[in-house]
Scaffold this motif. Structure first.
Motif, mmCIF file in Angstrom:
data_model
loop_
_atom_site.group_PDB
_atom_site.id
_atom_site.type_symbol
_atom_site.label_atom_id
_atom_site.label_comp_id
_atom_site.label_asym_id
_atom_site.label_seq_id
_atom_site.Cartn_x
_atom_site.Cartn_y
_atom_site.Cartn_z
ATOM 1 N N ALA A 69 -6.872 -7.060 6.744
ATOM 2 C CA ALA A 69 -7.105 -5.609 6.686
ATOM 3 C C ALA A 69 -6.843 -4.947 8.034
ATOM 4 O O ALA A 69 -6.227 -3.871 8.109
ATOM 5 C CB ALA A 69 -8.538 -5.330 6.224
ATOM 6 N N MET A 70 -7.282 -5.576 9.119
ATOM 7 C CA MET A 70 -7.088 -4.986 10.447
ATOM 8 C C MET A 70 -5.606 -4.860 10.777
ATOM 9 O O MET A 70 -5.160 -3.839 11.310
ATOM 10 C CB MET A 70 -7.793 -5.837 11.511
ATOM 11 C CG MET A 70 -9.299 -5.799 11.443
ATOM 12 S SD MET A 70 -10.030 -6.878 12.693
ATOM 13 C CE MET A 70 -9.292 -6.232 14.178
ATOM 14 N N LEU B 210 -3.038 -6.137 1.276
ATOM 15 C CA LEU B 210 -4.161 -6.931 1.783
ATOM 16 C C LEU B 210 -4.075 -8.379 1.318
ATOM 17 O O LEU B 210 -4.729 -9.251 1.889
ATOM 18 C CB LEU B 210 -5.484 -6.310 1.335
ATOM 19 C CG LEU B 210 -5.806 -4.946 1.960
ATOM 20 C CD1 LEU B 210 -7.112 -4.406 1.422
ATOM 21 C CD2 LEU B 210 -5.859 -5.043 3.490
ATOM 22 N N ALA C 4 -3.128 -4.752 8.588
ATOM 23 C CA ALA C 4 -2.526 -3.768 7.679
ATOM 24 C C ALA C 4 -2.772 -2.344 8.190
ATOM 25 O O ALA C 4 -1.872 -1.494 8.146
ATOM 26 C CB ALA C 4 -3.103 -3.930 6.271
ATOM 27 N N ASP C 5 -3.976 -2.085 8.693
ATOM 28 C CA ASP C 5 -4.280 -0.752 9.232
ATOM 29 C C ASP C 5 -3.400 -0.441 10.425
ATOM 30 O O ASP C 5 -2.909 0.689 10.577
ATOM 31 C CB ASP C 5 -5.755 -0.671 9.631
ATOM 32 C CG ASP C 5 -6.679 -0.670 8.417
ATOM 33 O OD1 ASP C 5 -6.199 -0.314 7.324
ATOM 34 O OD2 ASP C 5 -7.860 -1.007 8.576
ATOM 35 N N ARG C 6 -3.188 -1.402 11.269
ATOM 36 C CA ARG C 6 -2.339 -1.175 12.442
ATOM 37 C C ARG C 6 -0.891 -0.915 12.042
ATOM 38 O O ARG C 6 -0.214 -0.082 12.642
ATOM 39 C CB ARG C 6 -2.442 -2.383 13.378
ATOM 40 C CG ARG C 6 -3.805 -2.492 14.055
ATOM 41 C CD ARG C 6 -4.007 -3.828 14.743
ATOM 42 N NE ARG C 6 -3.091 -4.019 15.861
ATOM 43 C CZ ARG C 6 -3.061 -5.107 16.606
ATOM 44 N NH1 ARG C 6 -3.906 -6.107 16.341
ATOM 45 N NH2 ARG C 6 -2.209 -5.198 17.607
ATOM 46 N N GLN D 241 -1.346 3.636 -5.063
ATOM 47 C CA GLN D 241 -1.712 3.373 -3.675
ATOM 48 C C GLN D 241 -2.701 2.219 -3.581
ATOM 49 O O GLN D 241 -2.605 1.370 -2.686
ATOM 50 C CB GLN D 241 -2.309 4.642 -3.059
ATOM 51 C CG GLN D 241 -1.280 5.725 -2.769
ATOM 52 C CD GLN D 241 -1.919 6.978 -2.217
ATOM 53 O OE1 GLN D 241 -3.101 7.252 -2.436
ATOM 54 N NE2 GLN D 241 -1.136 7.770 -1.507
ATOM 55 N N GLU D 242 -3.669 2.203 -4.517
ATOM 56 C CA GLU D 242 -4.641 1.109 -4.510
ATOM 57 C C GLU D 242 -3.953 -0.215 -4.812
ATOM 58 O O GLU D 242 -4.287 -1.248 -4.227
ATOM 59 C CB GLU D 242 -5.736 1.392 -5.539
ATOM 60 C CG GLU D 242 -6.654 2.545 -5.153
ATOM 61 C CD GLU D 242 -7.658 2.863 -6.249
ATOM 62 O OE1 GLU D 242 -7.570 2.226 -7.327
ATOM 63 O OE2 GLU D 242 -8.520 3.735 -6.019
ATOM 64 N N LYS E 74 0.034 0.484 9.198
ATOM 65 C CA LYS E 74 0.058 1.813 8.605
ATOM 66 C C LYS E 74 0.007 2.905 9.670
ATOM 67 O O LYS E 74 0.476 4.021 9.457
ATOM 68 C CB LYS E 74 -1.110 1.976 7.622
ATOM 69 C CG LYS E 74 -0.903 1.209 6.319
ATOM 70 C CD LYS E 74 -1.955 1.520 5.295
ATOM 71 C CE LYS E 74 -3.282 0.888 5.633
ATOM 72 N NZ LYS E 74 -4.276 1.053 4.554
ATOM 73 N N GLN E 75 -0.563 2.577 10.818
ATOM 74 C CA GLN E 75 -0.597 3.527 11.922
ATOM 75 C C GLN E 75 0.718 3.565 12.704
ATOM 76 O O GLN E 75 0.848 4.350 13.644
ATOM 77 C CB GLN E 75 -1.745 3.174 12.870
ATOM 78 C CG GLN E 75 -3.122 3.388 12.249
ATOM 79 C CD GLN E 75 -4.240 2.832 13.100
ATOM 80 O OE1 GLN E 75 -4.017 2.349 14.223
ATOM 81 N NE2 GLN E 75 -5.456 2.877 12.585
ATOM 82 N N GLU F 276 -2.173 -1.128 -1.796
ATOM 83 C CA GLU F 276 -3.136 -1.555 -0.782
ATOM 84 C C GLU F 276 -3.596 -2.988 -1.051
ATOM 85 O O GLU F 276 -3.684 -3.813 -0.129
ATOM 86 C CB GLU F 276 -4.333 -0.594 -0.791
ATOM 87 C CG GLU F 276 -5.333 -0.820 0.314
ATOM 88 C CD GLU F 276 -4.852 -0.301 1.649
ATOM 89 O OE1 GLU F 276 -5.461 -0.664 2.670
ATOM 90 O OE2 GLU F 276 -3.868 0.464 1.685
#
Length: 470
Positions: free
Chosen positions: A274-275, A269, A277-279, A261-262, A281-282, A265
């Motif tokens: 990062a922002m 990235l 990527a988070d969106r 996972q790391e 993943k959501q 990740e």
């Protein structure tokens, strides 16, 4: 000795030991109580029989008297008195004719009625408080036409019975306590102590599993038993080994999964901010954000095509990787967002995905340091390397589209203009548009190039970034 006594007393702290000992003690008491009831009546009969034996001489004398002529009642009564006066147990005598007529009564009158004599030849009876004992001999037993009833003093019988019961009870309690203590000691050594040690093993096992410790040295592993408790210990050790192994395998799998996972990740990235990527993943798709003011930089390695014709592909890729890796470090240093590389072209932007006010200055600093890096590489590899840089500031749309091989990209006229600033710039120069010039002119040295004809834009006044003002 004191240690053994202390170990024995410790068994009394065990709830199971106390319960078992109590049940053993109570069971013995109940059994002895059941046995004691017939013993009580048997002992009472023995004592009453002793009374009868004590009164036997007196009764024999009375029977002998009744065998004589009893027509002289006065003489008969005197004889009865003389016979009974020295007896210590006879308190009263009643003599009847066989037809029920009372001949004579002396002392305490017995309580046996004539109706009770119709069935048995000899009748025994105690009064309510059991301190008097009456015995009746009918005419069928005496072989005469008389009935003899004698009252005995039975006041000594009850104290004797109580003393007998007391001795038996004390003996029963002593035996019960001894048996219970021996039982507790035996159970303590063979059952309770191993159970308590097994309990400690369970606690140690729980700590080892929950706190990720090494396998403990279990007591149950050092004991070999051929009973049910031994089977429990074996089952416990088998269960612990299985659980411990499964947890270790699970943790190993979790570590591998975490590492993957790391790795994923980090890979994500490397492609996306990062922002963003988070969106993703959501679950957001088709991400697109508008930015009112962003500074975009395009850089191109001048003469790279000529160099590639004289260099092996491996060396070429290695060189390009070194150059772009140095640019990547600069983008991270100044908080800029690398957008992409196309061939020998490098694109970076400032002011997104997090807006900031000093985006133009950060791009300017990176552009100046990019020139220094190229000069360093040129000296190291001895190749005629040069860089052409173009910068523009304006509104853009940034986002991610598509579902495969997606990247974070920019769209808008500001992006096209920045690309034109690079493509129509000069080798070794940093060409900036007028919009960027306005943001840098207070802190940086800029040289006016003048009007140039920009494809798709027409005539534009551009500037060269020289350096930072002292």
């Amino acid at each position: 000795m004191s240690a053994r006594l202390l170990s024995f007393l410790n068994f009394f702290k065990s709830r199971l030991s106390r319960q078992i000992a109590l049940w053993v003690f109570a069971s013995i008491l109940v059994i002895e109580g059941i046995i004691l009831v017939p013993s009580y009546f048997r002992r009472e009969n023995e004592l009453l029989t002793q009374l009868e034996q004590l009164s036997r001489p007196t009764v024999d004398s009375l029977e002998f008297l009744l065998a004589q002529d009893v027509s002289d009642r006065t003489l008969f009564q005197e004889e009865v008195k003389n016979i009974t006066k020295d007896s210590q147990v006879v308190l009263g005598v009643s003599i009847y004719q066989a037809n029920g007529e009372l001949i004579y009564t002396l002392g305490e009158q017995p309580q046996i009625s004539l109706n009770e004599l119709k069935i048995a030849r000899i009748v025994h009876k105690q009064n309510f408080d059991r301190n008097r004992y009456d015995v009746a001999w009918t005419e069928r037993h005496l072989g005469r036409d008389y009935i003899l009833i004698v009252r005995h003093d039975a006041s000594t019988v009850q104290p004797e019975l109580y003393a007998f019961i007391g001795r038996i009870a004390i003996l029963v309690i002593i035996i019960s306590a001894f048996v219970a203590s021996v039982t507790m000691l035996f159970l303590g050594v063979t059952v309770i102590a191993p159970i308590l040690r097994l309990r400690d093993d369970l606690i140690a096992a729980g700590d080892a599993l929950s706190k990720d410790r090494e396998k403990p040295d279990f007591y149950s592993l050092s004991v070999k038993r051929d009973d049910e408790l031994g089977e429990v210990m074996v089952a416990f050790n088998q269960m612990f080994q299985r659980v411990y192994k499964e947890i270790a395998q699970r943790k190993e799998a979790e570590e591998i999964l975490r590492a993957e996972q790391e790795k994923s990740e980090r890979l994500l990235l490397n492609i996306l901010p990062a922002m963003i990527a988070d969106r993703l993943k959501q679950g957001q798709i088709n991400i697109a954000d508008g930015f009112a003011e962003v500074t975009v930089l395009f850089a191109d390695i001048v003469g790279f095509t000529e160099i590639s014709s004289r260099t092996s592909p491996e060396e070429l890729v290695k060189l390009l990787n070194k150059i772009f890796s140095a640019f990547d470090r600069l983008s991270e240093k100044h908080g800029l967002e690398k957008i992409k590389t196309i061939g020998d072209n490098y694109m970076v932007a400032g002011g997104l995905p997090l807006p900031c006010t000093n985006h133009a200055e950060c791009i300017a600093e990176m552009a100046l340091e990019m020139q220094q890096e190229i000069m360093k590489f040129r000296d190291e590899c001895g190749k005629p390397l040069s860089i052409r840089i173009g910068i523009n500031t304006g509104p853009v749309v940034a986002g991610v589209i598509g579902t495969k091989k997606f990247i974070y990209d920019l769209w808008g006229d500001a992006v096209n203009t920045a690309s034109r600033m690079e493509s129509q710039g000069l080798p070794g120069k940093i060409q900036v548009s007028r919009s960027t010039y306005k943001l840098l002119c207070d802190k940086y040295l800029l040289e006016k190039r003048g009007k140039i004809n920009v494809k798709g834009k027409g005539a534009m006044i551009t500037y060269f970034l020289i350096g930072k003002k002292m």
